[in-house]
Design a protein around this motif. Structure first.
Motif: not given
Length: 224
Positions: A151-154, A106-107, A160-163
């Motif tokens: 856990s992965w925070d994106g 999620a965002q 690159v900024i995660p989507k």
């Protein structure tokens, strides 16, 4: 949020049996009308052979019995489906551990996974892929046999900024000879939000991922 649950399989099956019953009744009514007309107009000196329409009556009776058996089976399926749905509703709001490495980011959120490394592991790596199957993140894991949380925070390896979206994690484990250990496993952890039907199967929705109840390996107390 709990979505409404409808047993689509039972509804479809019941509709099919009902249609078959109506069709049989119409055909039988037509058969009786034709038979009555033939009997009224038969030649008294050469009466009709009763064997043919007797056989047809027997066939109608057999079909009717089969339809009734199907209706009883559909009722049983509907009852089992309702009982299963009631049992699966108990998962809603619970944190579960599910077979498979799928997860939804999620965002400004994160994805929680659990992995299990087999005995003999000497090196291990976690790889995260996006929906297109592209590797977006990779990191080394502590090569210790057993289960551990991840856990992965994106954050992506390329910066690159995660989507937001669906991602999948896999674990690559090797022994001291560099041989891949194929029994390394990955589990998705998350909270069950709802119960849904899809093509007659019941699915628990964890994030945006639909999982089969049979794939749940553990249930945890909900964490705030």
């Amino acid at each position: 949020m709990v979505t409404s649950v409808t047993n689509n399989t039972a509804t479809t099956a019941t509709s099919a049996a009902g249609t078959a019953g109506v069709s049989l009744a119409k055909n039988f009514d037509t058969f009786l009308k034709l038979l009555t007309t033939q009997l009224k107009n038969q030649d008294p000196t050469s009466p009709m052979d009763s064997k043919e329409f007797t056989q047809q009556l027997v066939q109608f009776s057999q079909v009717e019995q089969q339809i009734n058996q199907n209706k009883n089976l559909e009722k049983l399926i509907s009852m089992i489906g309702a009982q299963t749905a009631n049992a699966n509703l108990g998962y809603i709001g619970k944190d579960v551990v599910v077979n498979g490495g799928g997860g939804t980011l999620a965002q400004d959120g994160k994805i929680d996974w659990m992995y299990n490394l087999p005995a003999g592991v000497t090196t291990a790596k976690a790889n995260v892929y996006d929906e297109a199957g592209k590797l977006v993140y990779s990191t080394n894991l502590t090569p210790k046999a057993g289960r551990a949380d991840f856990s992965w925070d994106g954050t992506r390896s390329d910066g690159v900024i995660p989507k937001p979206g669906n991602y999948k994690m896999e674990v690559v484990a090797k022994d001291g000879n560099g041989k891949a250990l194929t029994d390394a496993k990955v589990y998705t952890t998350g909270r069950v939000d709802s119960l849904e039907y899809d093509n007659g199967d019941q699915y628990l929705v964890v994030g945006n991922v639909k999982v089969l109840p049979a794939d749940i390996v553990a249930v945890r107390a909900a964490q705030q």
